[in-house]
Structure formats: C-alpha cells, structure tokens
Write a protein that holds these residues in place. Sequence first.
Motif, mmCIF file in Angstrom:
data_model
loop_
_atom_site.group_PDB
_atom_site.id
_atom_site.type_symbol
_atom_site.label_atom_id
_atom_site.label_comp_id
_atom_site.label_asym_id
_atom_site.label_seq_id
_atom_site.Cartn_x
_atom_site.Cartn_y
_atom_site.Cartn_z
ATOM 1 N N ARG A 194 30.153 25.923 36.726
ATOM 2 C CA ARG A 194 29.745 25.635 38.109
ATOM 3 C C ARG A 194 28.232 25.758 38.266
ATOM 4 O O ARG A 194 27.605 24.953 38.963
ATOM 5 N N ILE A 195 27.651 26.750 37.619
ATOM 6 C CA ILE A 195 26.198 26.915 37.708
ATOM 7 C C ILE A 195 25.488 25.744 37.034
ATOM 8 O O ILE A 195 24.494 25.215 37.537
ATOM 9 N N SER A 204 24.275 22.613 38.687
ATOM 10 C CA SER A 204 23.044 22.664 39.487
ATOM 11 C C SER A 204 21.807 22.975 38.663
ATOM 12 O O SER A 204 20.686 22.721 39.108
ATOM 13 N N GLU A 216 28.477 33.532 44.996
ATOM 14 C CA GLU A 216 28.263 32.613 43.874
ATOM 15 C C GLU A 216 27.223 31.556 44.234
ATOM 16 O O GLU A 216 26.361 31.230 43.413
ATOM 17 N N LEU A 217 27.278 31.029 45.445
ATOM 18 C CA LEU A 217 26.289 30.034 45.872
ATOM 19 C C LEU A 217 24.889 30.638 45.901
ATOM 20 O O LEU A 217 23.914 29.982 45.521
ATOM 21 N N ILE A 236 23.706 30.823 42.325
ATOM 22 C CA ILE A 236 23.281 29.497 41.845
ATOM 23 C C ILE A 236 21.905 29.138 42.394
ATOM 24 O O ILE A 236 21.035 28.652 41.657
ATOM 25 N N GLU A 237 21.683 29.397 43.658
ATOM 26 C CA GLU A 237 20.385 29.095 44.263
ATOM 27 C C GLU A 237 19.276 29.930 43.626
ATOM 28 O O GLU A 237 18.157 29.442 43.421
ATOM 29 N N GLU A 242 32.629 33.137 47.455
ATOM 30 C CA GLU A 242 31.963 31.853 47.257
ATOM 31 C C GLU A 242 30.505 31.939 47.692
ATOM 32 O O GLU A 242 29.622 31.360 47.046
ATOM 33 N N ALA A 243 30.258 32.677 48.773
ATOM 34 C CA ALA A 243 28.882 32.820 49.268
ATOM 35 C C ALA A 243 28.011 33.525 48.232
ATOM 36 O O ALA A 243 26.845 33.142 48.026
#
Length: 232
Positions: free
Chosen positions: A166-167, A170, A136-137, A140-141, A133-134
Amino acid sequence: MEAKSLNGVMTFAPTSRQELMKYAFDHHKIMVAVNAEKILHATDDSRALINRNLGYPDGIGAVWALQKKGAKNVVKIPGCELWLDMVSHYYKTKSFYLVGGKQEIIEDTVAKLNADFKGITICNYRNGYVKTEAEELALIEDIKKHNPDVVFVAMGSPKQENVMERIQKSHQAVYQGLGGSFDVYTGHVKRAPEWWVKNNMEWTYRLLSQPSRIKRQIHLVRFFVNLHLNRY
C-alpha cells in the motif's frame, strides 16, 4: 537473476547478497523472505502476495528446494542479516525509514544504527502499531514527505507485506519486511549462536530453546518429505 516456482511460490535464486540487493534497487522491489513454512503452507493469497514482489531464500529449506529445481549456486540469505547488509553497503549514499516494533525497540534500533553506522541518514521512524486507516495514511504521507530510498517494515508476515504494498503505491523505494529483526539487532531477542547458523541448524536451536515450537517444527518434516518426493 532466475526464479523458480516452489509449490507455486516464485522464489528468486540469488548467487550472492550483492546480486539480490542490486536487483532490488534496480527494480524498486519489495523483498519478501521465503522459507519452508511459506512454501509448505502456501495459499492462493500468499502465493499472489509473494509473486507480485521479490521472494528470496531466507531459510535452508527454500535453498534446498531451489537447488532441486536446478539453481545450483543459490545462497541462503537470512532476512535478519540482509537488512544490515543493505545498511552497511548503502548507508553513505541512501536514506532509510524504519517502521516496526514497540516504541522502546524502534528507539533502541535507531540509536544503535546511528552508533554502528556513523553518518547514516534515517529520515524518520515509528513503532509498528499502525492500527487505523488514518494512522496508515499519515504514515504514507510522512514517507512521501521524507522521500527515503529504503523502507524497512517489521510487523510480521503477511501484515508487513500488505502494508508495504500500500505504501509503495504512493512512494517508489526498496522495501523489506523484517519480522522480529529489530528485536534481534537490539539484543531483546537472542538469535542462535554462530555455529548453529553456519551449519543450517538454526531451527534446531530454536526448538531446543523453545520446546513449545514442536508443533510448528513438525511441519518442517512434511516439507522435507515432500521435497524428497519432488512434490515442489
């Protein structure tokens, strides 16, 4: 651009690649390839995933099913060609972000794109091994930071579609799932010769090249029988 329900899978029926690309840009869509297998094996989850996005006819089976539903002028648009059409049409005015494949593959892909399309803006890229998850986050950032117009994700379906959704929450952009297209583009995987592709026999070439695919291809016979019996 009209869409038809194929075994509950809403599939758009573009009359040209340009029409599909324009629609995707006008509506910031996630483009999802639809073929005979996805129609035949549709589940509630897979239908919902495609129906939330822009399903397009990637294979001849989807084209035939759309034609049976009255979409006479629909064209087949292989995903492994569509992403390069997008690059070719928009590389002078749009920016791109690439995700997918092994590190060697993604690096070769970026190098080849820079060579083939002089002046292309590739904001950033990374391999497809987004395992936590980290990670992927962080991806995204990074996409938000670089603000690309187009994001290509090559992870295989349905993983790539889930990641793109999911991307997109954002960062609004055009997204396309590419499966193994980077491998084909860089020559690590050989696509069927042009004659087989033009005559809608790419699946036959794959079967002859990889007899182990026979179990998978048998399902296509079921699809064509169902299509003939108007079950879609």
